[in-house]
Design a protein around this motif. Structure first.
Motif, PDB file in Angstrom:
ATOM      1  N   ARG A 369     -19.487 -16.505  42.817  1.00  0.00           N
ATOM      2  CA  ARG A 369     -19.641 -16.618  41.497  1.00  0.00           C
ATOM      3  C   ARG A 369     -19.188 -17.943  41.108  1.00  0.00           C
ATOM      4  O   ARG A 369     -18.402 -18.406  41.561  1.00  0.00           O
ATOM      5  CB  ARG A 369     -18.690 -15.690  40.633  1.00  0.00           C
ATOM      6  CG  ARG A 369     -18.772 -15.859  39.379  1.00  0.00           C
ATOM      7  CD  ARG A 369     -18.135 -14.574  38.464  1.00  0.00           C
ATOM      8  NE  ARG A 369     -17.580 -14.579  37.341  1.00  0.00           N
ATOM      9  CZ  ARG A 369     -16.529 -15.106  36.721  1.00  0.00           C
ATOM     10  NH1 ARG A 369     -15.621 -15.115  37.340  1.00  0.00           N
ATOM     11  NH2 ARG A 369     -16.474 -15.202  35.271  1.00  0.00           N
ATOM     12  N   GLU A 371     -18.805 -20.802  37.800  1.00  0.00           N
ATOM     13  CA  GLU A 371     -18.835 -21.414  36.401  1.00  0.00           C
ATOM     14  C   GLU A 371     -18.230 -22.662  36.327  1.00  0.00           C
ATOM     15  O   GLU A 371     -17.120 -23.116  36.767  1.00  0.00           O
ATOM     16  CB  GLU A 371     -17.769 -20.468  35.911  1.00  0.00           C
ATOM     17  CG  GLU A 371     -17.844 -20.577  34.287  1.00  0.00           C
ATOM     18  CD  GLU A 371     -17.109 -19.388  33.403  1.00  0.00           C
ATOM     19  OE1 GLU A 371     -16.116 -19.500  32.730  1.00  0.00           O
ATOM     20  OE2 GLU A 371     -17.347 -18.106  33.725  1.00  0.00           O
ATOM     21  N   ILE A 410     -21.892 -24.590  29.330  1.00  0.00           N
ATOM     22  CA  ILE A 410     -21.404 -24.096  30.656  1.00  0.00           C
ATOM     23  C   ILE A 410     -22.439 -23.220  31.505  1.00  0.00           C
ATOM     24  O   ILE A 410     -22.993 -22.350  30.740  1.00  0.00           O
ATOM     25  CB  ILE A 410     -20.120 -23.122  30.035  1.00  0.00           C
ATOM     26  CG1 ILE A 410     -19.227 -24.005  29.235  1.00  0.00           C
ATOM     27  CG2 ILE A 410     -19.491 -22.345  31.203  1.00  0.00           C
ATOM     28  CD1 ILE A 410     -18.384 -25.078  29.960  1.00  0.00           C
ATOM     29  N   HIS A 412     -23.196 -20.527  34.364  1.00  0.00           N
ATOM     30  CA  HIS A 412     -22.907 -19.411  35.009  1.00  0.00           C
ATOM     31  C   HIS A 412     -23.641 -19.238  36.045  1.00  0.00           C
ATOM     32  O   HIS A 412     -25.084 -18.737  35.969  1.00  0.00           O
ATOM     33  CB  HIS A 412     -22.493 -18.193  33.929  1.00  0.00           C
ATOM     34  CG  HIS A 412     -21.692 -18.524  32.820  1.00  0.00           C
ATOM     35  ND1 HIS A 412     -20.363 -18.118  32.545  1.00  0.00           N
ATOM     36  CD2 HIS A 412     -22.131 -19.014  31.804  1.00  0.00           C
ATOM     37  CE1 HIS A 412     -19.746 -18.554  31.533  1.00  0.00           C
ATOM     38  NE2 HIS A 412     -20.934 -18.993  30.934  1.00  0.00           N
ATOM     39  N   GLU A 414     -24.482 -16.528  39.588  1.00  0.00           N
ATOM     40  CA  GLU A 414     -23.920 -15.465  40.504  1.00  0.00           C
ATOM     41  C   GLU A 414     -25.081 -15.328  41.546  1.00  0.00           C
ATOM     42  O   GLU A 414     -26.318 -15.183  41.207  1.00  0.00           O
ATOM     43  CB  GLU A 414     -23.681 -13.927  39.593  1.00  0.00           C
ATOM     44  CG  GLU A 414     -22.530 -13.845  38.731  1.00  0.00           C
ATOM     45  CD  GLU A 414     -22.482 -12.562  38.113  1.00  0.00           C
ATOM     46  OE1 GLU A 414     -22.947 -11.619  38.469  1.00  0.00           O
ATOM     47  OE2 GLU A 414     -21.791 -12.672  36.929  1.00  0.00           O
TER      48      GLU A 414
END
Length: 422
Positions: A369, A371, A410, A412, A414
């Motif tokens: 993950r 960020e 931002i 993100h 996964e």
């Protein structure tokens, strides 16, 4: 596109600049195979123990030459260092190393000194304690080049990458003849102990289906994903991007993306957004001030090959160390503990579960993950060889104060990291 290495002669020693550096996640034989597959003319490993593989292209086959980046790394076994060297033709070349290992994002040339300095500052985002060596135009640069050339005497030159041609064919023929002889003369007694071919085929087919659902995106797929996010319009026809989410479809190759835009200007309306929308967008307007745009995205990817996946021990030692190096550029960079890859067991015609073959690959996966600022995503691309992404998003934070780990855009991500525990 692959770069061609450049030779610079210093005191009759040919130094090679412009190698492509990738994390070394396999044994030496796997590294040789990878160098052949990627079309390199020469290779070198950097670090003790080796942690990076340098690939040179276009160098003369019979010439002994040395990598300038590797020589710099061996000269600085501790800490992080970088330098910008002026070479002939107005080119400024950046070399950098971390803990005695050539950095993947260095060993590159730039047309002027300002661009070279910007490249070094980008490296500093991942390595805040980076030390800039005093190697600039004049005596400083010449002195460093002479020092690197002097180190070459104690190091083996770049290893030529030999192609597998007739020799491989002979080996395959010999192996085939040997197998035929074993089947003819010595295979009868042990044949009964061989694994059930139906069970073997069933389990491997189940593994193929499982792996096909999560293709490896690697560096090329990761860069394509990031490029698509970079191209996303932030403002369009008086509307501003609020967030964006992308996920792969059922086949894993085509991604579905949805972006939400908010109406900003008093004169902004649906017609203005419809006129400005890129081709391929499908727009709907759930309210007067919100618009949703949907489109598809194709990413390059390939089915994971069990034999080509990084070994668990090397991944834990080298790849996670590379992640730790870029950690300062992200607000979240989390790698979960490994868990066995779940493969649905196959069944025979009577519905009974087939026995697992003894040589079935033992694969594992780790959840990853990420960020952080959108600009930091470029640091991940060279490290994504064994990564399959399954979610990407952008969110807008207009009040954020820009910093190393903060930005108004931002990112993100996964994904899943594969490893081989066989």
């Amino acid at each position: 596109m692959a770069r061609t290495a450049r030779l610079v002669w210093v005191d009759r020693v040919p130094l090679a600049f412009g190698l492509d550096w990738v994390p070394l996640l396999g044994d030496p034989e796997a590294a040789r195979a990878r160098a052949r597959r990627l079309g390199a003319s020469h290779r070198v490993v950097s670090g003790d123990p080796p942690a990076a593989l340098g690939l040179a292209r276009g160098l003369p086959a019979g010439l002994a030459c040395w990598s300038a980046a590797d020589l710099l790394a061996r000269r600085h076994p501790r800490g992080t260092v970088a330098c910008a060297l002026p070479l002939d033709g107005g080119l400024w070349h950046v070399l950098a190393a971390h803990e005695g290992v050539a950095l993947a994002r260095a060993d590159r040339g730039y047309p002027d000194a300002d661009l070279a300095r910007e490249a070094i500052e980008a490296l500093r985002l991942a390595h805040p304690k980076l030390e800039l060596l005093a190697a600039h135009a004049g005596a400083g640069a010449a002195g460093l080049l002479e020092t690197l050339a002097g180190q070459a005497a104690g190091r083996p030159p770049l290893e030529p990458v030999r192609r597998r041609g007739p020799r491989l064919a002979l080996l395959v023929l010999a192996a085939g003849l040997g197998a035929a002889g074993w089947l003819r003369w010595g295979g009868g007694a042990d044949a009964a102990a061989a694994p059930d071919p139906d069970a073997r085929a069933g389990w491997h087919a189940a593994l193929e289906r499982t792996l096909a659902r999560r293709p490896l995106h690697g560096e090329a797929g990761t860069r394509a994903l990031l490029d698509a996010l970079y191209r996303q319009p932030a403002r369009l026809g008086g509307w501003s991007l609020h967030d964006l989410r992308c996920q792969p479809g059922p086949d894993g190759a085509v991604w579905q993306c949805v972006g939400e835009y908010r109406r900003q200007g008093l004169l902004a309306d649906n017609r203005a957004l419809l006129r400005a929308a890129p081709a391929g967008w499908r727009l709907d307007f759930p309210s007067l001030d919100i618009a949703r745009a949907a489109w598809t995205l194709s990413l390059p990817g390939r089915r994971p090959e069990p034999g080509g996946l990084p070994r668990a021990g090397l991944l834990a030692r080298d790849w996670t160390s590379a992640l730790q190096a870029v950690l300062p550029a992200f607000s979240v960079l989390r790698l979960e503990a490994a868990r066995p890859l779940a493969v649905p067991p196959p069944h025979d015609a009577q519905g009974r579960e087939l026995p697992l073959p003894g040589d079935f690959p033992a694969l594992a996966v780790r959840a990853l993950r990420v960020e952080g600022p959108l600009r930091s995503g470029a640091l991940l691309a060279p490290l994504a060889r064994a990564v399959s992404w399954h979610k990407a998003a952008l969110t807008l934070a207009p009040s954020a104060r820009p910093g190393v780990r903060a930005s108004r855009l931002i990112l993100h991500l996964e994904g899943t990291v594969y490893e081989n525990r066989s």
